[in-house]
Design an enzyme around this catalytic site. Structure first.
Site, PDB file in Angstrom:
ATOM      1  N   CYS A  61       0.834  -1.200   0.000  1.00  0.00           N
ATOM      2  CA  CYS A  61       0.000   0.000   0.000  1.00  0.00           C
ATOM      3  C   CYS A  61       0.875   1.258   0.000  1.00  0.00           C
ATOM      4  O   CYS A  61       0.651   2.187  -0.780  1.00  0.00           O
ATOM      5  CB  CYS A  61      -0.929  -0.030   1.219  1.00  0.00           C
ATOM      6  SG  CYS A  61      -2.134   1.300   1.234  1.00  0.00           S
ATOM      7  N   CYS A  62       1.907   1.289   0.858  1.00  0.00           N
ATOM      8  CA  CYS A  62       2.818   2.437   0.886  1.00  0.00           C
ATOM      9  C   CYS A  62       3.544   2.577  -0.449  1.00  0.00           C
ATOM     10  O   CYS A  62       3.791   3.689  -0.913  1.00  0.00           O
ATOM     11  CB  CYS A  62       3.845   2.282   2.014  1.00  0.00           C
ATOM     12  SG  CYS A  62       3.220   2.647   3.662  1.00  0.00           S
ATOM     13  N   CYS A 106       7.983   4.003   5.604  1.00  0.00           N
ATOM     14  CA  CYS A 106       7.015   3.787   4.527  1.00  0.00           C
ATOM     15  C   CYS A 106       7.712   3.474   3.219  1.00  0.00           C
ATOM     16  O   CYS A 106       7.063   3.188   2.220  1.00  0.00           O
ATOM     17  CB  CYS A 106       6.133   5.008   4.348  1.00  0.00           C
ATOM     18  SG  CYS A 106       7.049   6.495   3.956  1.00  0.00           S
ATOM     19  N   CYS A 154      -3.437   4.627   9.568  1.00  0.00           N
ATOM     20  CA  CYS A 154      -2.142   4.095  10.014  1.00  0.00           C
ATOM     21  C   CYS A 154      -1.456   4.993  11.037  1.00  0.00           C
ATOM     22  O   CYS A 154      -0.258   4.843  11.299  1.00  0.00           O
ATOM     23  CB  CYS A 154      -1.237   3.892   8.809  1.00  0.00           C
ATOM     24  SG  CYS A 154      -1.920   2.743   7.599  1.00  0.00           S
ATOM     25  N   CYS A 168      -0.999   8.651   7.110  1.00  0.00           N
ATOM     26  CA  CYS A 168      -2.378   8.394   6.700  1.00  0.00           C
ATOM     27  C   CYS A 168      -3.249   8.139   7.929  1.00  0.00           C
ATOM     28  O   CYS A 168      -2.775   7.586   8.937  1.00  0.00           O
ATOM     29  CB  CYS A 168      -2.418   7.180   5.784  1.00  0.00           C
ATOM     30  SG  CYS A 168      -1.567   7.429   4.214  1.00  0.00           S
TER      31      CYS A 168
HETATM   32 FE1  SF4 Z   1      -1.395   2.812   2.873  1.00  0.00          FE
HETATM   33 FE2  SF4 Z   1      -1.187   3.200   5.505  1.00  0.00          FE
HETATM   34 FE3  SF4 Z   1       0.997   3.402   3.891  1.00  0.00          FE
HETATM   35 FE4  SF4 Z   1      -0.976   5.242   3.867  1.00  0.00          FE
HETATM   36  S1  SF4 Z   1       0.454   4.775   5.569  1.00  0.00           S
HETATM   37  S2  SF4 Z   1       0.026   4.392   2.113  1.00  0.00           S
HETATM   38  S3  SF4 Z   1      -2.815   3.969   4.152  1.00  0.00           S
HETATM   39  S4  SF4 Z   1      -0.226   1.558   4.356  1.00  0.00           S
END
Ligand code: SF4
Length: 233
Positions: free
Chosen positions: A117-118, A228, A203, A200
């Protein structure tokens, strides 16, 4: 390149934030940008850029999962400094594919999912945003994390194959807070609610008294995973 980085660090040893920004603009001109997370550090740097080099490109990564307070801060900052902050979005197809195959809150399921996701929401957009740069400025501070202890003002960023400039690397939290207060710099109101580090929404949680600066980021993971990917060497 190693010699050039060493030379930059020698020249900037003991330099102020203003001197580092001014030097960086002279050296890299239009091929320099600030990648702002809209955190307190980046707001201090933005304040200085607005004064020393208001034409410099400032961009932020909109992951699509940010806090409303962060969006509000973007609008307030643009208004106060009369600047434009470029919004950089992830690839819509990649996000669709990821959430449709792994779930809307996939990051809680595994470290692999979280890193994916990151990667899609941050790392890939960052690569695109840096295409027209030779160097970028970040708000990292050594005090923030165990993984940032050996960082210097100027570094070679192996992930993005560019020079990275960390003008606040030696700043303490106290110094940062005083500077923001004294210069009336706009900051994310979540900082006053126990969020020293803001990413985010799903998170990030507030930290308790005595907890580490980044304890609220991906709080369900162990400390060594807490990056991240934007700043991994
Ligand atoms: Fe995805 Fe969480 Fe990374 Fe944001 S911080 S990009 S929601 S995993």
């Amino acid at each position: 390149m190693r010699n050039r980085i060493e030379e930059y660090n020698e020249r900037l040893s003991g330099a102020t934030l203003r001197e580092i920004i001014a030097f960086s603009v002279c050296e890299f001109g239009a091929r320099l940008a600030l990648a702002s997370s809209m955190g307190a550090e980046d707001q201090v740097i933005t304040d200085m850029i607005a004064e020393v080099a208001p034409e410099m490109r400032i961009f932020t990564l909109d992951t699509g999962r940010m806090f409303q307070e962060t969006y509000d801060l973007i609008a307030i900052t643009e208004d106060q400094y009369k600047i434009k902050i470029q919004m950089v979005f992830p690839d819509a197809y990649d996000v669709e594919e990821m959430v449709n195959s792994r779930g809307i809150n996939l990051f809680y399921e595994s470290v692999e999912n979280r890193k994916l996701c990151c990667h899609i929401r941050k790392v890939e957009p960052m690569k695109r945003a840096l295409l027209e740069t030779d160097a970028w400025i970040s708000g990292l501070r050594r005090e923030q994390s165990a993984t940032r202890q050996n960082m210097q003002v100027v570094e070679w960023d192996e992930r993005y194959n560019r020079i990275k400039i960390n003008p606040l690397i030696d700043w303490t939290s106290k110094q940062l807070g005083e500077y923001i207060h004294d210069n009336k710099i706009p900051y994310n109101t979540l900082h006053d609610k126990g969020y020293p580090s803001i990413g985010c929404l799903p998170c990030t949680r507030a930290v308790l008294a005595g907890e580490d600066f980044r304890a609220g980021r991906w709080w369900w993971e162990s400390a060594e995973n807490k990056e991240c990917g934007l700043h991994v060497k």
